[in-house]
Design a protein around this motif. Structure first.
Motif, short mmCIF file in Angstrom:
data_model
loop_
_atom_site.label_atom_id
_atom_site.label_comp_id
_atom_site.label_asym_id
_atom_site.label_seq_id
_atom_site.Cartn_x
_atom_site.Cartn_y
_atom_site.Cartn_z
N ARG A 94 -3.23 0.78 -5.33
CA ARG A 94 -4.25 1.82 -5.33
C ARG A 94 -5.47 1.39 -4.52
N ALA A 95 -5.89 0.14 -4.68
CA ALA A 95 -7.04 -0.37 -3.93
C ALA A 95 -6.74 -0.37 -2.43
N ALA A 96 -5.51 -0.73 -2.07
CA ALA A 96 -5.13 -0.72 -0.65
C ALA A 96 -5.14 0.71 -0.11
N LEU A 97 -4.65 1.66 -0.91
CA LEU A 97 -4.64 3.06 -0.49
C LEU A 97 -6.07 3.58 -0.34
N GLN A 98 -6.95 3.17 -1.23
CA GLN A 98 -8.35 3.58 -1.15
C GLN A 98 -8.99 3.03 0.13
N ALA A 99 -8.65 1.81 0.50
CA ALA A 99 -9.19 1.22 1.73
C ALA A 99 -8.61 1.87 2.98
#
Length: 341
Positions: A94-99
């Motif tokens: 999720r954090a990677a997708l947000q970035a």
């Protein structure tokens, strides 16, 4: 905080990407070159960093539609599945997708983004401004022995495998034979004609797949021949690392009573196990695949556009393609279909 940084392809980069346990064939240079050639797209590779340290990678391709830059990972119609991310196990998807959002719309200058990542779940998508739809796939764990794998299949499926063998169906394998594309595509036309449709891509896409993946040893091509030596069914099966993929299969309707399709899948599963592959991915969740003893895995397909107008254009293009496919099929319905000699 995670950040994405665009990088240029290089031997050292490919070697580093190949160390990730979640790597897939869709992250390899051969696969990207195949998609880029067929879609007239530009591969886009990025590192995912955390406090300056590389903790993962993103794989996508840039193309132009309606005069706008589109970042697909992948886009519908590309006949490729879930490139997305490769990440260290401790890194949040999720954090990677947000970035990815600021990278896609600012750094890459895209007007529209689509992503399908094997590790993403519906819970990862909330609050990120994404529209998404379920796009499950059916998989088979190849770790059990052959008897167990057969036992997990529907009884009718096992009978069909035995019937094909008793009927003299023989499976022939290759990896670089470009004439295979013609056999497969002619049968594919017959498959689509059954639904009054035409194939969604040309035979040249199959040839491109063979040219790029075959020499790298990442492709299994299977022909099923009847007792008279005629090619009556085919299967296209890319493979890499721990997974084999069912990219495409086709057969002539007049020979389906010999059950070549089940024989092809069973041959592919056994071949994959012998080569250390531990998962067979049907790349889709159609109900007919359940007879092989599959397990459904949810893989959401998410998208986001800079503006509602771009989103509308995307949806209109998708519906327009389906309409053109049916229109072409109606106009070509009277033309004779080629047959295997």
């Amino acid at each position: 905080m995670l950040r994405l940084h665009r990088v240029e392809p290089a031997a050292a980069l490919w070697a580093e990407r190949a160390t990730y346990p979640d790597r897939l064939i869709f992250h390899t240079p051969e696969w990207l070159n195949f998609v880029a050639e067929c879609q007239r797209a530009e591969p886009l590779l990025a590192t995912v960093t955390d406090s300056g340290q590389v903790v993962g990678h993103f794989t996508g391709l840039l193309s132009r539609r309606f005069g706008m830059r589109i970042l697909g990972s992948p886009m519908a119609g590309w006949t490729t599945s879930y490139p997305g991310f490769t990440l260290r196990p401790e890194i949040s998807r999720r954090a990677a997708l947000q970035a990815l959002m600021p990278f896609a719309f600012h750094d890459a200058g895209a007007a529209h983004l689509e992503i399908r990542d094997r590790g993403l779940t519906a819970a990862d998508l909330g609050g990120l401004g994404l529209r998404w739809e379920p796009a499950p796939t059916a998989v088979i764990d190849l770790n059990p022995d052959e008897d167990t794998l057969l036992g997990a299949m529907a009884s009718a499926c096992r009978r069909n495998i035995r019937k094909a063998e008793k009927s003299g169906v023989v499976i022939e394998q290759t990896s670089t034979d470009l004439t295979f594309a013609d056999d497969f595509y002619d049968q594919l036309r017959d498959v689509f004609a059954k639904q009054n449709l035409v194939p969604t891509y040309s035979v040249e896409r199959v040839r491109s797949l063979i040219r790029h993946l075959g020499p790298a040893g990442r492709l299994l091509l299977l022909r099923a021949r009847d007792g008279d030596g005629r090619c009556i069914a085919t299967a296209v099966l890319p493979w890499y690392h721990r997974t084999m993929y069912f990219w495409g299969g086709a057969s002539y309707r007049e020979h389906q009573h010999l059950r070549p399709n089940e024989a092809l899948i069973w041959h592919a599963m056994r071949w994959a196990r012998e080569h250390g592959v531990t998962e067979f991915d049907f790349v889709g969740g159609n109900s007919y695949k359940q007879k092989y003893g599959t397990t459904e895995v949810a893989v959401p397909w998410a998208r986001r556009s800079r503006s509602p107008i771009v989103a509308h254009l995307r949806d209109a293009a998708k519906h327009g393609f389906a309409l053109r496919q049916r229109t072409v099929a109606r106009f070509s319905a009277g033309a004779p279909r080629s047959t295997v000699s």
